[in-house]
Design an enzyme around this catalytic site. Sequence first.
Site, PDB file in Angstrom:
ATOM      1  N   CYS A 121      -8.045  -5.684  -2.716  1.00  0.00           N
ATOM      2  CA  CYS A 121      -6.431  -5.011  -3.370  1.00  0.00           C
ATOM      3  C   CYS A 121      -5.521  -5.443  -2.074  1.00  0.00           C
ATOM      4  O   CYS A 121      -4.409  -5.681  -2.564  1.00  0.00           O
ATOM      5  CB  CYS A 121      -6.495  -3.604  -4.143  1.00  0.00           C
ATOM      6  SG  CYS A 121      -4.781  -3.614  -5.120  1.00  0.00           S
ATOM      7  N   CYS A 217      -9.368   2.705  -7.986  1.00  0.00           N
ATOM      8  CA  CYS A 217      -8.137   3.462  -9.412  1.00  0.00           C
ATOM      9  C   CYS A 217      -8.601   2.926 -11.128  1.00  0.00           C
ATOM     10  O   CYS A 217      -8.450   3.208 -11.957  1.00  0.00           O
ATOM     11  CB  CYS A 217      -6.833   3.136  -8.749  1.00  0.00           C
ATOM     12  SG  CYS A 217      -7.071   1.324  -8.825  1.00  0.00           S
TER      13      CYS A 217
END
Length: 378
Positions: A121, A217
């Site tokens: 990410c 997440c």
Amino acid sequence: MTSKDPFVSLPDLQLGKPPEAARIVVAMSGGVDSSVAAMLAARSGAEVIGVTLQLYDHGEAVKRSGACCAGQDIYDAAQVCEKLGIAHYVLDYESRFREGVIERFADDYARGRTPVPCSVCNQGVKFTDLHAFARELGADALVTGHYVRRVVRNGKAELHKGRDPARDQSYFLYGTTPEQLDLLRFPIGELPKAEVRAMAAEAGLIVAAKPDSQDICFVPDGDYAGLVKRMRPETEAPGEIVALDGRVLGQHKGIVHFTVGQRRGLEIGGSAEPLYVVRIEPEERRLVVGPKQALAVSQALVGSWNWLGEEQREVEVKVRSLSRPVPARLEDGLIRFYQPEFGVAPGQAAVVYDGERLLGGGWIEETRAAASTLATAA
């Protein structure tokens, strides 16, 4: 230099110009760390713009808590920006995040690898795309709430570990490029977490006591297997559990439930010592297991290198975010550990240091067993 509030000592944002003439973009996840980073940037006197990435469908995101860049986090970031008197923008990166991070996470599991989605990410959506956006806005700096430090030495920017070893996030940022590091700033990298929370509380930020987001997440319930099974159903197919010599020891309920080094969930008995997953062979749906010493690795072949250092060869290497760096030597993309290292698996990031300085890293493509392991297996 100090702010209007005597308890806060403003960090040097290394802008190269008076703050009043500078523009700063702040990546805001809705958590306390990025909020305090934005506060410190705003108190410098520069023009500050907060940017939050929407990484989920909003209708689904608002149901999630404790996850970065979800519905509640976007609202919290907006509230902090209003409190600080700075602009706030939300960028819809849902499709990029799914393709670049979530899909790769599922693919890695299906290939029997151990994924590190936070590094993926940061290398993609967060740093690459945000860097481009900040440049488009003419920003002099892109600020984040990471616990790392940017150190300028002999005119060159270096990336160093966060001052607080318990919070250091450098492992996940090894993919930061020199071009990105020229723009990036990390104002809380010198601080311990407790002080960051105290600063947020003193400033009246609504996120002061907000829990930290989870490492992964997009799996807020921690059910990684459930997510991968929905996306890659073939990973749920049962298969054999075999010993290092090929003997069939039992059956498993799908490779999705296992990573290299795992002991729990094998549900096989009759061994004189505990057995661990040594290798995953996804095409055969097979788990190869062995004693702990079979996990010892002497070398790791690493690909997709990103390098911030010079010609260092004698280095320290971390193969997991929570492990300690160990001495090793670099030779043409190959890491040679001076002592057998455990917990090394394809798919993980191998991150290279020179003391406090992060030199770079890459993805582990292949591991080579220590000589003692080969002798034991024979």
